[in-house]
Write a protein that holds these residues in place. Structure first.
Motif, PDB file in Angstrom:
ATOM      1  N   ALA A 131       0.850  -1.201   0.000  1.00 47.58           N
ATOM      2  CA  ALA A 131       0.000   0.000   0.000  1.00 47.58           C
ATOM      3  C   ALA A 131       0.876   1.237   0.000  1.00 47.58           C
ATOM      4  CB  ALA A 131      -0.936   0.009   1.205  1.00 47.58           C
ATOM      5  N   ILE A 132       0.360   2.300  -0.609  1.00 49.06           N
ATOM      6  CA  ILE A 132       1.074   3.573  -0.718  1.00 49.06           C
ATOM      7  C   ILE A 132       0.107   4.679  -0.310  1.00 49.06           C
ATOM      8  CG2 ILE A 132       2.425   5.098  -2.223  1.00 49.06           C
ATOM      9  CD1 ILE A 132       2.549   2.615  -4.190  1.00 49.06           C
ATOM     10  N   SER A 133       0.482   5.476   0.661  1.00 49.18           N
ATOM     11  CA  SER A 133      -0.404   6.557   1.099  1.00 49.18           C
ATOM     12  C   SER A 133      -0.291   7.738   0.146  1.00 49.18           C
ATOM     13  CB  SER A 133      -0.036   7.013   2.513  1.00 49.18           C
ATOM     14  OG  SER A 133       1.113   7.840   2.481  1.00 49.18           O
ATOM     15  N   PRO A 134      -1.303   8.614   0.113  1.00 47.39           N
ATOM     16  CA  PRO A 134      -1.156   9.858  -0.658  1.00 47.39           C
ATOM     17  C   PRO A 134      -0.001  10.685  -0.102  1.00 47.39           C
ATOM     18  CG  PRO A 134      -3.442   9.507   0.019  1.00 47.39           C
ATOM     19  CD  PRO A 134      -2.625   8.508   0.759  1.00 47.39           C
ATOM     20  N   VAL A 135       0.635  11.476  -0.959  1.00 46.42           N
ATOM     21  CA  VAL A 135       1.731  12.344  -0.521  1.00 46.42           C
ATOM     22  C   VAL A 135       1.158  13.513   0.272  1.00 46.42           C
ATOM     23  CG1 VAL A 135       3.663  13.793  -1.259  1.00 46.42           C
ATOM     24  CG2 VAL A 135       3.116  11.703  -2.519  1.00 46.42           C
ATOM     25  N   SER A 136       1.729  13.755   1.431  1.00 44.93           N
ATOM     26  CA  SER A 136       1.335  14.902   2.249  1.00 44.93           C
ATOM     27  C   SER A 136       2.561  15.760   2.496  1.00 44.93           C
ATOM     28  CB  SER A 136       0.731  14.430   3.577  1.00 44.93           C
ATOM     29  OG  SER A 136       1.666  13.648   4.305  1.00 44.93           O
ATOM     30  N   THR A 137       2.362  16.920   3.070  1.00 50.77           N
ATOM     31  CA  THR A 137       3.485  17.801   3.382  1.00 50.77           C
ATOM     32  C   THR A 137       3.424  18.195   4.846  1.00 50.77           C
ATOM     33  OG1 THR A 137       2.222  19.759   2.707  1.00 50.77           O
ATOM     34  CG2 THR A 137       3.645  18.746   1.048  1.00 50.77           C
ATOM     35  N   ILE A 138       4.597  18.302   5.442  1.00 51.62           N
ATOM     36  CA  ILE A 138       4.708  18.822   6.795  1.00 51.62           C
ATOM     37  C   ILE A 138       5.762  19.915   6.796  1.00 51.62           C
ATOM     38  CG2 ILE A 138       4.066  16.605   7.811  1.00 51.62           C
ATOM     39  CD1 ILE A 138       6.995  16.302   8.652  1.00 51.62           C
ATOM     40  N   THR A 139       5.729  20.762   7.796  1.00 50.83           N
ATOM     41  CA  THR A 139       6.702  21.851   7.906  1.00 50.83           C
ATOM     42  C   THR A 139       7.738  21.477   8.958  1.00 50.83           C
ATOM     43  OG1 THR A 139       5.001  23.465   7.329  1.00 50.83           O
ATOM     44  CG2 THR A 139       7.010  24.303   8.360  1.00 50.83           C
ATOM     45  N   ALA A 140       9.008  21.472   8.550  1.00 56.39           N
ATOM     46  CA  ALA A 140      10.085  21.155   9.474  1.00 56.39           C
ATOM     47  C   ALA A 140      10.183  22.226  10.565  1.00 56.39           C
ATOM     48  CB  ALA A 140      11.413  21.049   8.729  1.00 56.39           C
ATOM     49  N   LYS A 141      10.324  21.794  11.817  1.00 52.98           N
ATOM     50  CA  LYS A 141      10.339  22.740  12.929  1.00 52.98           C
ATOM     51  C   LYS A 141      11.566  23.639  12.878  1.00 52.98           C
ATOM     52  CE  LYS A 141       7.693  19.898  16.180  1.00 52.98           C
ATOM     53  NZ  LYS A 141       7.717  19.194  17.490  1.00 52.98           N
ATOM     54  N   LYS A 142      12.737  23.082  12.546  1.00 56.47           N
ATOM     55  CA  LYS A 142      13.970  23.855  12.599  1.00 56.47           C
ATOM     56  C   LYS A 142      14.112  24.789  11.410  1.00 56.47           C
ATOM     57  CE  LYS A 142      16.659  20.605  15.395  1.00 56.47           C
ATOM     58  NZ  LYS A 142      17.889  19.773  15.469  1.00 56.47           N
ATOM     59  N   SER A 143      13.921  24.257  10.192  1.00 56.66           N
ATOM     60  CA  SER A 143      14.170  25.053   8.990  1.00 56.66           C
ATOM     61  C   SER A 143      12.937  25.784   8.483  1.00 56.66           C
ATOM     62  CB  SER A 143      14.700  24.144   7.869  1.00 56.66           C
ATOM     63  OG  SER A 143      13.718  23.184   7.494  1.00 56.66           O
ATOM     64  N   GLY A 144      11.736  25.323   8.885  1.00 57.99           N
ATOM     65  CA  GLY A 144      10.514  25.922   8.363  1.00 57.99           C
ATOM     66  C   GLY A 144      10.189  25.494   6.946  1.00 57.99           C
TER      67      GLY A 144
END
Length: 616
Positions: A315-328
């Motif tokens: 199985a492959i999940s949809p691509v999501s995005t998160i924001t890195a805490k250190k670099s933003g």
């Protein structure tokens, strides 16, 4: 009686070993005296003068031996045993590079009256020595020429602008294990087993880009190489994973084991002097070297362990995005479900370019090998790719055939144990076997650990608390870009504007985002859960908070009530985070719904039938 006093000082040293080293005669673990130790400039390196009592020669300590000097174990007149050393020609003189040594004794004075070995006019002149580093002991027989042959040796340079294609010096090819920072010229031949994404940096020292590759040679030794700035841009689209090249030119330094998991204790910084030549396929160089662990074993392994896996991507999940805490920075994220013949499965998280291409790369349930995954206890057990992780689809190894045969025969229909039952990824729907019940939150005392607990369950929305003052939403910054991304709360000003303290901007309008509580019920229990904008829009059939707020502004209260009434009694697969919080003097468990997926009743029925059959 006559007493004869023997001078045993010379007996502690290996006679004539310095001269033998100069003559390239094999010397096994000789004892020598260090008659001088000196730090070289501001660098972390020590120059030594080594004596056998008759002759002396210049030497250098490898940086891993620096502690012997700083701790006071190795000093002037110390006698040491050279367990591992190599010779290198520097400015027409041979220098011994000490890689491993043992302290024999600390002698009170210099033994004998040694002279510089070159003044003794012993053996062949240093200029006749080979330019590369030479092993001075236990030399293995030379490898067959076919192992390190360069099929492009007799090819003339191409006029193409591509950097690959220049003729390399095949005669100087050495195993990766013999590389050291004191060599002037070297060439290695190996297969690229991993190629990292291009990464950028921007700080007080400047900005730039880099990427790294891992190189494996025929002996089974691998080494990390990194390209920076212009060199990174030059080679990023040229070198390819699973191709064989010769590499020459670059700076060698001691590897940092915290970030570099290759076997070689050194790593390469490629620069303008680097020459890379594409070679024909070489079967003597493996695709990679793996130490596989079965997925079923991972449950009992310590978190943060680096290990290798092989299994079928189911199985492959949809691509999501998160924001890195250190670099933003925004990071692309994708989760694969990987299963093997231990009849267990686990989530593997990919990042960056690997995540973006996952849907195409792993379609069709391929057998895939992962080298260098990091094990996590985030949501049960899960694995994450790191910078050095190498991924091979359908690798040419026996394990591939074994896993494929199992999956085709019965694995595709097997009931497997899911180790990532509490996975934190909100983008994928948990498997039927991986779900829990609402009562598990209380029964299993979830939320009281140092980290939040995650679980999935099927539940019905039984109540929605929508009567909050101002509406079941909050006013957010209309800026879609960093750092706000429509998420930061804004404050109404006296002149009917909206002020965002995050981006320090004032706006005429705001963007409203849902935030409210609801109750989720199944046949075992009911719990309160917080819901945010993305999950609320799923629940409310895609209606935006701005749209619903406009209904209230226009006095259309019935439409507002009907929307929320219609959302009641719907069935969802919920992925939730559970964490205890201190409220006043009371410890409360807070549940937050991070994903809501409407139940697919056809699939749910099939899963129920399969579960019932498994009980028979």
């Amino acid at each position: 009686s006559i007493k004869i006093k023997l001078n045993t000082s010379h007996m502690a040293l290996t006679p004539n070993c310095i001269a033998q080293c100069l003559q390239k005669i094999e010397v096994k673990s000789p004892n020598v005296q260090v008659i001088n130790v000196k730090k070289v400039g501001t660098q972390d390196r020590y120059r030594v003068i080594l004596s056998d009592g008759t002759h002396y020669i210049q030497g250098m300590l490898a940086t891993q031996l620096n502690s012997l000097v700083t701790d006071g174990q190795l000093m002037e007149n110390t006698i040491i045993c050279l367990n591992e050393f190599i010779s290198n020609v520097v400015q027409d003189k041979t220098v011994l590079i000490v890689l491993k040594c043992a302290i024999v004794t600390n002698h009170p004075s210099k033994i004998g009256n040694p002279e510089e070995v070159y003044k003794a006019n012993i053996g062949a002149p240093a200029s006749a020595a080979a330019p590369g580093a030479q092993k001075m002991y236990n030399n293995p027989p030379p490898a067959p020429s076919s192992t390190y042959s360069n099929p492009y040796q007799n090819r003339t340079s191409s006029s193409s602008s591509s950097p690959v294609g220049r003729a390399g010096g095949a005669g100087n090819i050495i195993p990766i294990s013999q590389l050291n920072p004191y060599q002037n010229k070297w060439t290695i031949k190996g297969r690229i087993t991993n190629k990292g994404d291009m990464r950028t940096w921007n700080n007080a020292k400047g900005e730039g880009c880099l990427f790294s590759i891992d190189i494996l040679d025929a002996s089974g030794m691998d080494i990390r190489g990194t390209f920076f700035k212009e060199d990174a841009q030059k080679w990023i689209n040229v070198v390819e994973v699973d191709r064989v090249y010769t590499f020459s030119g670059g700076r060698l330094k001691v590897a940092n084991p915290q970030w570099n998991k290759c076997k070689c204790q050194h790593e390469i910084t490629f620069d303008r002097s680097t020459d890379i030549v594409l070679c024909e396929e070489d079967a003597s160089i493996q695709q990679n070297i793996f130490e596989f662990r079965q997925i079923g074993e991972l449950e009992s392994m310590e978190p943060d362990t680096i290990m290798d896996l092989i299994g079928v991507v189911t199985a492959i999940s949809p691509v999501s995005t998160i924001t890195a805490k250190k670099s933003g920075q925004e990071l692309a994220k994708c989760e694969l479900t990987v299963m093997d013949d231990s009849e267990s499965q686990i989530n593997v998280t990919l990042w960056g370019d690997k995540a973006r291409s996952a849907e195409n790369d792993y379609a069709g349930c391929p057998v895939t090998a992962f080298k260098g995954l990091k094990l996590s206890d985030y949501g049960g057990r899960s694995c994450g790719s790191i910078m050095s992780t190498a991924i091979l689809k359908s690798p040419r190894i026996p394990e591939t055939e074994r896993i494929r045969a199992w999956f085709d025969a019965r694995g595709s229909n097997a009931t497997v144990k899911n180790l990532s039952t509490g996975g934190g990824g909100a983008g994928r729907v948990e498997t039927f076997e991986g779900r829990k019940t609402v009562s598990a939150i209380k029964d299993e005392q979830l939320g009281y650990n140092e980290k939040p607990d995650w679980l999935s369950f099927k539940a019905t929305v039984s109540f929605i608390k929508k009567d909050k003052e101002g509406g079941p939403w909050y006013p957010a910054c209309p800026n879609k870009e960093e750092p706000c991304r429509n998420m930061c709360k804004v404050i109404s000003t006296s002149d009917d504007k909206w002020m965002c303290e995050k981006c320090n901007q004032q706006y005429d309008k705001c963007t409203r985002r849902y935030i409210f509580s609801l109750t989720l019920s199944d046949n075992t229990s009911t719990c309160w859960a917080s819901v945010f904008n993305d999950q609320a829009e799923v629940l409310l059939q895609g209606h935006k908070a701005d749209e619903v707020e406009e209904w209230l502004t226009n006095g259309d209260y019935n439409k507002f009530e009907e929307l929320f009434d219609d959302a009641l009694w719907g069935d969802f697969i919920v992925k939730a985070k559970v964490k205890s919080e201190q409220v006043a003097d009371e410890q409360r468990v807070k549940t937050t719904a991070y994903s809501l997926h409407p139940v697919d009743y056809v699939k749910e029925s099939k899963d129920l039938i399969k579960a019932i059959q498994a009980l028979q």
